[in-house]
Design a protein around this motif. Structure first.
Motif, short mmCIF file in Angstrom:
data_model
loop_
_atom_site.label_atom_id
_atom_site.label_comp_id
_atom_site.label_asym_id
_atom_site.label_seq_id
_atom_site.Cartn_x
_atom_site.Cartn_y
_atom_site.Cartn_z
N PHE A 5 4.42 4.13 16.80
CA PHE A 5 4.62 4.60 15.43
C PHE A 5 3.26 4.56 14.74
O PHE A 5 2.48 3.62 14.91
CB PHE A 5 5.60 3.71 14.66
CG PHE A 5 7.04 4.00 14.95
CD1 PHE A 5 7.78 4.84 14.13
CD2 PHE A 5 7.66 3.44 16.05
CE1 PHE A 5 9.11 5.11 14.40
CE2 PHE A 5 8.99 3.70 16.33
CZ PHE A 5 9.72 4.54 15.51
N CYS A 6 2.99 5.57 13.96
CA CYS A 6 1.75 5.65 13.18
C CYS A 6 2.07 6.16 11.80
O CYS A 6 2.85 7.12 11.66
CB CYS A 6 0.74 6.58 13.86
SG CYS A 6 -0.73 6.94 12.86
N ASP A 7 1.54 5.52 10.76
CA ASP A 7 1.66 6.11 9.43
C ASP A 7 0.35 5.98 8.68
O ASP A 7 -0.59 5.33 9.14
CB ASP A 7 2.85 5.54 8.65
CG ASP A 7 2.55 4.21 7.97
OD1 ASP A 7 1.50 3.60 8.26
OD2 ASP A 7 3.38 3.76 7.16
N LYS A 9 -1.87 4.70 5.72
CA LYS A 9 -2.03 3.72 4.65
C LYS A 9 -2.63 4.43 3.44
O LYS A 9 -3.53 5.26 3.56
CB LYS A 9 -2.97 2.61 5.12
CG LYS A 9 -3.33 1.60 4.05
CD LYS A 9 -4.40 0.65 4.54
CE LYS A 9 -4.87 -0.28 3.44
NZ LYS A 9 -6.03 -1.11 3.85
N TYR A 48 8.39 13.63 13.22
CA TYR A 48 7.64 13.23 12.04
C TYR A 48 8.65 12.74 11.02
O TYR A 48 9.66 13.38 10.77
CB TYR A 48 6.86 14.41 11.45
CG TYR A 48 5.82 15.00 12.37
CD1 TYR A 48 4.91 14.18 13.04
CD2 TYR A 48 5.72 16.37 12.56
CE1 TYR A 48 3.95 14.71 13.88
CE2 TYR A 48 4.76 16.92 13.39
CZ TYR A 48 3.88 16.08 14.05
OH TYR A 48 2.93 16.62 14.89
N ASP A 51 5.31 10.61 6.36
CA ASP A 51 3.93 10.52 6.85
C ASP A 51 3.86 9.71 8.15
O ASP A 51 2.76 9.38 8.60
CB ASP A 51 3.02 9.89 5.79
CG ASP A 51 3.40 8.45 5.47
OD1 ASP A 51 4.61 8.18 5.35
OD2 ASP A 51 2.51 7.60 5.34
N ALA A 52 4.99 9.39 8.75
CA ALA A 52 5.01 8.62 10.00
C ALA A 52 5.13 9.55 11.20
O ALA A 52 5.81 10.59 11.15
CB ALA A 52 6.16 7.63 10.00
N MET A 54 6.22 9.40 15.25
CA MET A 54 6.84 8.64 16.33
C MET A 54 6.58 9.39 17.63
O MET A 54 6.83 10.59 17.75
CB MET A 54 8.35 8.50 16.11
CG MET A 54 9.08 7.81 17.25
SD MET A 54 10.87 7.72 16.94
CE MET A 54 11.45 7.15 18.54
N ARG A 105 -2.10 3.05 10.29
CA ARG A 105 -1.54 1.85 10.91
C ARG A 105 -0.73 2.28 12.13
O ARG A 105 0.09 3.21 12.03
CB ARG A 105 -0.65 1.09 9.93
CG ARG A 105 -1.38 0.46 8.77
CD ARG A 105 -0.46 -0.40 7.90
NE ARG A 105 0.45 0.42 7.14
CZ ARG A 105 0.41 0.54 5.81
NH1 ARG A 105 -0.51 -0.11 5.11
NH2 ARG A 105 1.28 1.30 5.19
N SER A 137 8.13 -0.01 15.64
CA SER A 137 8.17 0.29 14.21
C SER A 137 7.79 -0.93 13.38
O SER A 137 7.02 -0.83 12.41
CB SER A 137 9.57 0.77 13.82
OG SER A 137 9.66 0.99 12.43
N GLU A 140 4.04 -1.64 13.59
CA GLU A 140 3.28 -0.72 12.72
C GLU A 140 3.25 -1.28 11.30
O GLU A 140 2.19 -1.35 10.67
CB GLU A 140 3.91 0.67 12.75
CG GLU A 140 3.23 1.69 11.86
CD GLU A 140 3.77 1.69 10.44
OE1 GLU A 140 2.96 1.55 9.50
OE2 GLU A 140 5.00 1.79 10.26
#
Length: 264
Positions: A5-7, A9, A48, A51-52, A54, A105, A137, A140
């Motif tokens: 997971f990436c979002d 910051k 998506y 803004d995350a 997966m 993150r 999750s 992250e």
């Protein structure tokens, strides 16, 4: 499977006051920039979520032995794109600067997962479910508390340690789970650390060992030495503050050194 997971910051502050068309430009640039390394390292972008991002690695798309290595390489490249993203966004929006905390993150976990077409009579989606997904999750989100960019599970770390430089950060009990898990940070590719990164990792390890032994003076000194090597290191700042808190209010006698995250 290995799940990521990436979002972004700082997304909320970045999007405040932006026009709808400007927000679309931000999202498209960010998602394109961060998805490219996933694709380049043979990851599957699952979805998506605002803004995350997966994504996952696993059969039949990649071999089991290489999935953690590929996920870690993708994370390294994604982090490497942050400075360019910070340069591109102001030009895209026609402004001079953007909020300084614009960053990413990443959480990665490896383990068993349910894979298949899941949904309803109205919509089906080929996706992954299970504790491994939940842990990725949560990791992250845990970056918020450590000021870090990437946190990976112990299983992920064990499987990619031969090719990736790692740092153990802490033992966590994440929200929704009861057992502590060791979590690690991705530092870079094997044998490519700078002297400062090597010093940081050693001093932080010394501090972590002292912290778990309740040797607060030694822990504080070690985390201070880690910050001398890397003054803006988020995990060292967080752990130094935690040591100071434990001086005032020591943990219970049966404390196992694990930190409980009570929120996402």
């Amino acid at each position: 499977m290995t799940v990521m997971f990436c979002d972004m910051k700082g997304f909320t502050s970045l999007s405040e006051g932006v026009t709808p068309s400007g927000l679309v430009k931000i999202m498209n640039l960010y998602l394109s920039t961060m998805s490219a390394p996933v694709h380049a390292h043979r990851g599957i972008i699952d979805k998506y979520i605002g803004d995350a991002i997966m994504a996952y690695w696993g059969a039949p798309f990649v071999e089991e032995a290489e999935q953690t290595h590929l996920a870690a390489l993708a994370a390294i490249d994604m982090i490497g794109q942050v400075n360019q993203l910070r340069k591109d966004l102001p030009e895209l929006l026609g402004v001079r600067v953007i909020p300084a905390d614009c960053d990413i993150r990443i959480g990665i976990a490896t383990g068993e997962a349910l894979v298949g077409s899941i949904g309803s009579e109205f919509m089906m989606s080929y996706t992954v479910l299970g504790d491994t997904v939940n842990l990725a999750s949560r990791l992250e989100g845990a970056n918020k508390f450590y000021g870090s960019r990437s946190l990976i599970s112990e299983a992920t770390a064990a499987a990619c340690a031969a090719t990736i430089e790692l740092r153990e950060i802490d033992r966590l009990v994440v929200m929704g789970q009861t057992q502590p898990v060791a979590v690690f940070e991705i530092l870079g590719k094997k044998d490519e650390l700078t002297p400062a990164q090597t010093e940081l990792r050693q001093r932080y390890a010394d501090g972590l060992a002292a912290y778990r032994d309740r040797r607060w003076d030694d822990a504080e000194q070690a985390f201070a030495a880690a910050l001398a090597a890397a003054p803006s290191d988020g995990p060292s700042i967080a752990m130094k503050a935690r040591v100071a808190a434990f001086r005032q209010d020591p943990p219970a006698a049966d404390w196992d050194g694990a930190w409980h995250l009570e929120r996402k």
